[in-house]
Design an enzyme around this catalytic site. Structure first.
Site, PDB file in Angstrom:
ATOM      1  N   CYS A   1       0.851  -1.178   0.000  1.00 21.18           N
ATOM      2  CA  CYS A   1       0.000   0.000   0.000  1.00 21.18           C
ATOM      3  C   CYS A   1       0.894   1.238   0.000  1.00 21.18           C
ATOM      4  O   CYS A   1       1.879   1.323   0.714  1.00 21.18           O
ATOM      5  CB  CYS A   1      -0.948   0.094   1.176  1.00 21.18           C
ATOM      6  SG  CYS A   1      -2.116  -1.247   1.266  1.00 21.18           S
TER       7      CYS A   1
ATOM      8  N   GLU B   1      17.818 -17.360  -8.011  1.00 16.58           N
ATOM      9  CA  GLU B   1      17.321 -16.023  -8.371  1.00 16.58           C
ATOM     10  C   GLU B   1      16.754 -16.041  -9.800  1.00 16.58           C
ATOM     11  O   GLU B   1      15.718 -15.444 -10.074  1.00 16.58           O
ATOM     12  CB  GLU B   1      18.465 -14.999  -8.248  1.00 16.58           C
ATOM     13  CG  GLU B   1      18.193 -13.627  -8.839  1.00 16.58           C
ATOM     14  CD  GLU B   1      17.036 -12.866  -8.188  1.00 16.58           C
ATOM     15  OE1 GLU B   1      16.462 -13.337  -7.198  1.00 16.58           O
ATOM     16  OE2 GLU B   1      16.700 -11.782  -8.714  1.00 16.58           O
TER      17      GLU B   1
ATOM     18  N   GLU C   1       8.007 -14.966 -10.884  1.00 17.08           N
ATOM     19  CA  GLU C   1       7.241 -13.757 -10.564  1.00 17.08           C
ATOM     20  C   GLU C   1       6.884 -12.944 -11.804  1.00 17.08           C
ATOM     21  O   GLU C   1       5.840 -12.297 -11.831  1.00 17.08           O
ATOM     22  CB  GLU C   1       7.945 -12.905  -9.509  1.00 17.08           C
ATOM     23  CG  GLU C   1       9.270 -12.341  -9.923  1.00 17.08           C
ATOM     24  CD  GLU C   1       9.945 -11.548  -8.796  1.00 17.08           C
ATOM     25  OE1 GLU C   1       9.252 -11.012  -7.932  1.00 17.08           O
ATOM     26  OE2 GLU C   1      11.189 -11.474  -8.816  1.00 17.08           O
TER      27      GLU C   1
END
Ligand code: F6R
Length: 617
Positions: free
Chosen positions: A2, A486, A493
């Site tokens: 947020c 990684e 993602e």
């Protein structure tokens, strides 16, 4: 998670708020909203989805001119990402108060039951709306907004940054902070609030980081800070060391593309002032830890999450090798809740781009309570982690906006290696001449990173060609292992496909069962010059998987004449010290994942379900 922005001043508030939200959108993009006070009345617009939806809503329902307001971009926790659950939330039956919140109010059920019993009607499923009604109720009783606000924030448990405006007090924004970030921007006849400085850096570079359990009373001409106990607080101003252009795309198609290209600078800036031309490393920021403290360290525990934890995994190889201090790398959330062994001679190294990751903050607070010293490796000035640590090595990667970390990672690895060399020198664990040789090698990295970036076309083409792949595996050994993990994380993602990173030596212990005809495998190959002979072992691993149908893409050092015989494609990176190769080999994996995601038509800057700064546990 947020993004929060607040403003009081002469400018068009909606423009300031939308500009701030645009820069904070990486923190969450499930919905966005603003409330301003205009001609004595609250005007609120909010919309589910990305900021562009809110902008459309404001275009169709324009807001009259205003000079005070608050804005929010949401990463949903309580309640689905709908218009109704979007912030701001209005409080009280007369709806004169508007509130935005970042965090989680852990005791909201109990507080909500209290309000429901009094007949309060709720318009959303959020925990945040509870705070709006409570403050409105206290204000109706006390007639003093600051008193009402303070009473309520003292009743809230959990993590929160809360901003409030009220029609009756059209010149003030109130803000409170506990376990979630909040920074004040100091202007001339105007003042700002933001989850981080990106919210207002285009207007001012003067900032104050708000401390734990503090309340800000923000007006155009004044900023007052008090504790939750009502006592005045003094805070230090700092100057933001980057400008708004650093956080804009600057002609690149995405922030991620720009941030990949920023990496030579990120490494160079992180080295700057810390390695002299002879290769001697000094880290003035480590002054908070005396030579005595450093000599007494008997163990280092690196705590971090996600990509930052892989930076820790890579740094571990260097720190242990050069300083001979045992290093363990822990995911912050696992470390915190497993009763770990921590003593006053343990050095906690907390790695975090944002410096606001709640899991990492909780881990470091816990370790400090047990007497450990905490050293932060952090990319964000004024971040909570830096404030709460004994010393901070800033990674000068500049603002990282794309949700998936790229340039912050290479800067974190660089800082980790610097730390290893520094500790080794102070403790006399490795001859200075050897350390200086490594220091000089570090200085070559920015140019080598540039070279890798100039040659990324092949990695991108391979990524784009693999848009229909169901799964990609990554293998590595030594520092190549965390690099492989990684690479897999970036692909998961960004491109939403199954990906796993394995230690190449582990293959025969299980994962090789995954290999079938046509399975793409990316292998990080150690240098042929490597004295531990890891190269032949990895070549054997490649042969084993090829024999079972794998299609191999190798990332290898230039001059490796063997690997090409066993791989479909080889991407070469320049020669460097064995451990430093982690920085060079990870970059093609970033470009590969980005290109694959783009080929699937995905938004590489804002992948689904994610937010950049994970400020909840
Ligand atoms: C992945 C990524 C995350 C972060 C992690 C820690 O691309 O960006 O895995 O590395 O959430 O964030 P920081 O470094 O802000 O603590």
């Amino acid at each position: 998670m947020c993004g929060i922005v607040g403003y009081v001043g002469p400018k068009s508030t909606v423009d300031v708020l939308i500009g701030g939200l645009r820069r904070l959108e990486y923190r969450g993009y499930d919905s966005a909203g603003v409330s301003v006070i205009s001609e004595g009345h609250l005007q609120t617009r909010k919309k589910a989805g990305k900021l562009v939806n809110l902008i459309g809503e404001i275009d169709s329902h324009p807001i009259p001119v205003s000079h005070i307001g608050i804005g929010h971009t949401r990463w949903a926790t309580h309640g689905a990402p709908t218009d109704g659950n979007a912030h701001p939330h209005l409080g009280g039956t007369r709806e004169k108060l508007s509130l935005i919140h970042n965090g989680i109010i852990e005791n909201f059920s109990e507080l909500k039951a209290e309000l429901l019993a009094e007949g309060t009607r709720f318009a959303s499923d959020t925990d945040s709306e509870v705070a709006a009604h409570l403050i409105a109720r206290e204000y109706d009783k006390a007639g003093d907004l600051v008193v009402a606000f303070r009473t309520v924030v003292n009743r809230l448990h959990g993590a929160f940054t809360i901003l409030v405006v009220h029609e009756d007090q059209p010149d003030v924004v109130l803000a409170a902070r506990r376990n979630a970030p909040l920074v004040i921007g100091l202007g001339d006849g105007e003042n700002f609030l933001g989850s981080d400085v990106a919210a207002f850096v285009e207007h001012t570079k003067r900032a104050i980081s708000v401390g734990q359990d503090e309340i800000v009373i923000l007006r155009a001409e004044s900023v007052e800070i008090i504790g939750f106990d009502g006592k005045p607080v003094t805070s230090e101003e700092f100057t933001v060391d980057w400008d708004a252009t650093a956080a804009s795309k600057g002609g690149w198609p995405s922030f991620m593309a720009k941030e990949i290209a920023d990496q030579p600078q990120a490494v160079a800036d992180t080295l700057m002032g810390r390695v002299d031309s002879e290769g001697r490393v000094s880290i003035p920021e480590m002054d908070g830890l005396s030579a005595e403290d450093i000599k007494n360290i008997d163990r280092i525990i690196i705590v971090a999450c996600g990509t930052a934890s892989y930076a820790g995994d890579i740094a571990k190889y260097g720190i242990e090798k050069w300083s001979r201090i045992p290093v363990q790398v822990e995911l912050s959330h696992e470390f915190r809740y497993r009763d770990p062994i921590v003593t006053k001679n343990t050095l906690i190294v907390a790695i975090s781009q944002s410096g606001e990751t709640m899991d990492t903050l909780m881990a470091t607070r816990y370790a400090r309570d047990l007497g450990a010293k905490v050293l932060a490796i952090c990319n964000t000035q004024g971040a909570t982690l830096a404030r709460e640590s004994d010393a901070t090595i800033y990674t000068h990667a500049g603002p990282e906006v794309a949700v998936a970390s790229t340039k912050a990672l290479v800067a974190q690895i660089t800082a980790g290696f610097l730390l290893g060399l520094y500790l080794a020198e102070v403790r006399g664990a490795t001859p200075s001449s050897e350390l200086q040789k490594l220091g000089r090698e570090l200085l070559r990295l920015p140019a080598q990173v540039s070279e890798v970036i100039e040659g990324l076309d092949e990695a991108k083409a391979l990524g784009a060609a693999m848009a229909s792949a169901k799964s990609v595996l990554f293998l590595g050994r030594n520092v190549g292992f965390p690099v492989a993990m990684e690479g897999a994380l970036k692909l998961k993602e960004l491109a939403y496909i199954h990906a796993e990173g394995f230690a190449a030596g582990e293959l025969k212990h299980g994962p090789i069962a995954l290999i079938e005809e046509g399975q793409p495998v990316i292998v990080i190959v150690p240098s042929l010059r490597d004295e531990d002979s890891l190269h032949p072992k990895v070549i054997s691993n490649i042969q084993e998987i090829r024999a079972r149908g794998a299609k191999v893409i190798a990332i290898a050092e230039v001059g490796d004449t063997e690997v090409g015989q066993w791989s479909e494609h080889v991407i070469f990176v320049p020669e460097t010290e064995q451990l430093f190769a982690a920085i060079l080999t990870v970059i093609p994996l970033q470009a590969f994942a980005m290109a694959l995601a783009e080929a699937k038509g995905l938004d590489v800057d804002q992948p689904r379900n994610l937010a950049k700064s994970v400020t909840v546990e």
